[in-house]
Design a protein around this motif. Sequence first.
Motif, PDB file in Angstrom:
ATOM      1  N   UNK A 136      -5.804   5.351   1.332  1.00  0.00           N
ATOM      2  CA  UNK A 136      -6.728   6.280   1.982  1.00  0.00           C
ATOM      3  C   UNK A 136      -7.085   5.808   3.391  1.00  0.00           C
ATOM      4  N   UNK A 137      -7.293   4.504   3.549  1.00  0.00           N
ATOM      5  CA  UNK A 137      -7.633   3.970   4.875  1.00  0.00           C
ATOM      6  C   UNK A 137      -6.493   4.188   5.860  1.00  0.00           C
ATOM      7  N   UNK A 138      -5.264   4.013   5.397  1.00  0.00           N
ATOM      8  CA  UNK A 138      -4.104   4.207   6.277  1.00  0.00           C
ATOM      9  C   UNK A 138      -3.939   5.673   6.640  1.00  0.00           C
ATOM     10  N   UNK A 139      -4.122   6.571   5.671  1.00  0.00           N
ATOM     11  CA  UNK A 139      -4.008   8.008   5.946  1.00  0.00           C
ATOM     12  C   UNK A 139      -5.050   8.439   6.979  1.00  0.00           C
TER      13      UNK A 139
ATOM     14  N   UNK B 210      -2.853  11.307   8.889  1.00  0.00           N
ATOM     15  CA  UNK B 210      -1.981  12.040   7.974  1.00  0.00           C
ATOM     16  C   UNK B 210      -2.773  13.153   7.296  1.00  0.00           C
ATOM     17  N   UNK B 211      -2.165  14.313   7.151  1.00  0.00           N
ATOM     18  CA  UNK B 211      -2.791  15.451   6.493  1.00  0.00           C
ATOM     19  C   UNK B 211      -1.876  15.997   5.414  1.00  0.00           C
ATOM     20  N   UNK B 212      -2.464  16.488   4.345  1.00  0.00           N
ATOM     21  CA  UNK B 212      -1.715  17.114   3.263  1.00  0.00           C
ATOM     22  C   UNK B 212      -1.750  18.631   3.443  1.00  0.00           C
TER      23      UNK B 212
ATOM     24  N   UNK C 147       8.272   3.362  12.120  1.00  0.00           N
ATOM     25  CA  UNK C 147       6.836   3.636  12.074  1.00  0.00           C
ATOM     26  C   UNK C 147       6.388   3.966  10.658  1.00  0.00           C
ATOM     27  N   UNK C 148       7.170   4.777   9.966  1.00  0.00           N
ATOM     28  CA  UNK C 148       6.815   5.165   8.600  1.00  0.00           C
ATOM     29  C   UNK C 148       6.722   3.943   7.690  1.00  0.00           C
ATOM     30  N   UNK C 149       7.714   3.041   7.764  1.00  0.00           N
ATOM     31  CA  UNK C 149       7.698   1.864   6.908  1.00  0.00           C
ATOM     32  C   UNK C 149       6.557   0.921   7.267  1.00  0.00           C
ATOM     33  N   UNK C 150       6.237   0.838   8.558  1.00  0.00           N
ATOM     34  CA  UNK C 150       5.097   0.016   8.957  1.00  0.00           C
ATOM     35  C   UNK C 150       3.813   0.521   8.311  1.00  0.00           C
ATOM     36  N   UNK C 151       3.673   1.842   8.223  1.00  0.00           N
ATOM     37  CA  UNK C 151       2.488   2.413   7.598  1.00  0.00           C
ATOM     38  C   UNK C 151       2.494   2.189   6.081  1.00  0.00           C
ATOM     39  N   UNK C 152       3.668   2.193   5.493  1.00  0.00           N
ATOM     40  CA  UNK C 152       3.765   1.890   4.063  1.00  0.00           C
ATOM     41  C   UNK C 152       3.277   0.467   3.793  1.00  0.00           C
TER      42      UNK C 152
END
Length: 283
Positions: free
Chosen positions: A201-204, A209-211, A187-192
């Motif tokens: 920004x659009x993906x976050x 995703x939150x900082x 999942x993480x790599x797909x989001x990358x």
Amino acid sequence: MSNSSEAPPCASPPYLVAWPSLVSRSIAAWDDLATNEQPTRNDFPRSMLEECHSLDDFLVQGGKPLMLWFFQQRSAFMSQKRMKKWSRSELDDYVLLPSLPGFVTRHDCFFVSPFWRTQNHPDPDGEYLRSHQAELESQTWSYIWVDWTCMPQSPRSLPEEAYFHRCLRTMPGIIRNCIGMTSDIKTFLQHIYEMLKTGVQATLAKHGYRCSYVRDRQRFHFSIGTIRNIMDHMTWFNTVQIQYYSGAELIRFEGTLVVDEQMHTFTPFPRWVSSKITILGAC
């Protein structure tokens, strides 16, 4: 008749015999890895490696001017019962791959850094090894890099120590080129990959995703090419203190980045000095 009192000739240590084999096996592997997209051919790494007439001759250089990494062959990794500790008597398990584009790729190489279960051995009963073997058996790869297996471990000779620290400084290059698609990071790599198409920004925002700190989401208008240059220079020119990119000044050991005359701070990178880590001048 031979004189029985004469001592038999001393046999050469196994690693002296295995070194020429490692050199020829590695160069042959490079030919298999070579692709039309590979900008650097084999002439330079080949001449450099052939000038090293022994393992210690190679190690004492600390990978200069070109780093070559020990990668364990697939057959050795899949057949072992416990993760092998790096050993100069086990050179037949390895190939040496240059830190140049096209040699270490996700298609041919894999990276594993296991969680250490004990201080003296990361996986004493082979539990993690069996898990990795089961996960990787169906995947396509030829060589694998495991820190315990591919870097000289303590106690180290002086040549081994030089090579070990060079490995630590260039490890990000292995990670970047070897991390492939496995179930735990799918999942993480797909989001990358999605970030490359639609933007960070659009993906976050899409996936929530939150900082932890708002300032971590500050945006710098660097091109992808500039970001790649920054990452490459951080890996390969790891002793350079100040670097400049498109009007930005990066001081890695002080943890400062100046963009458009505005200073931003981050956790400083560790500096290796005489085999010790120095951060902000403190050992």
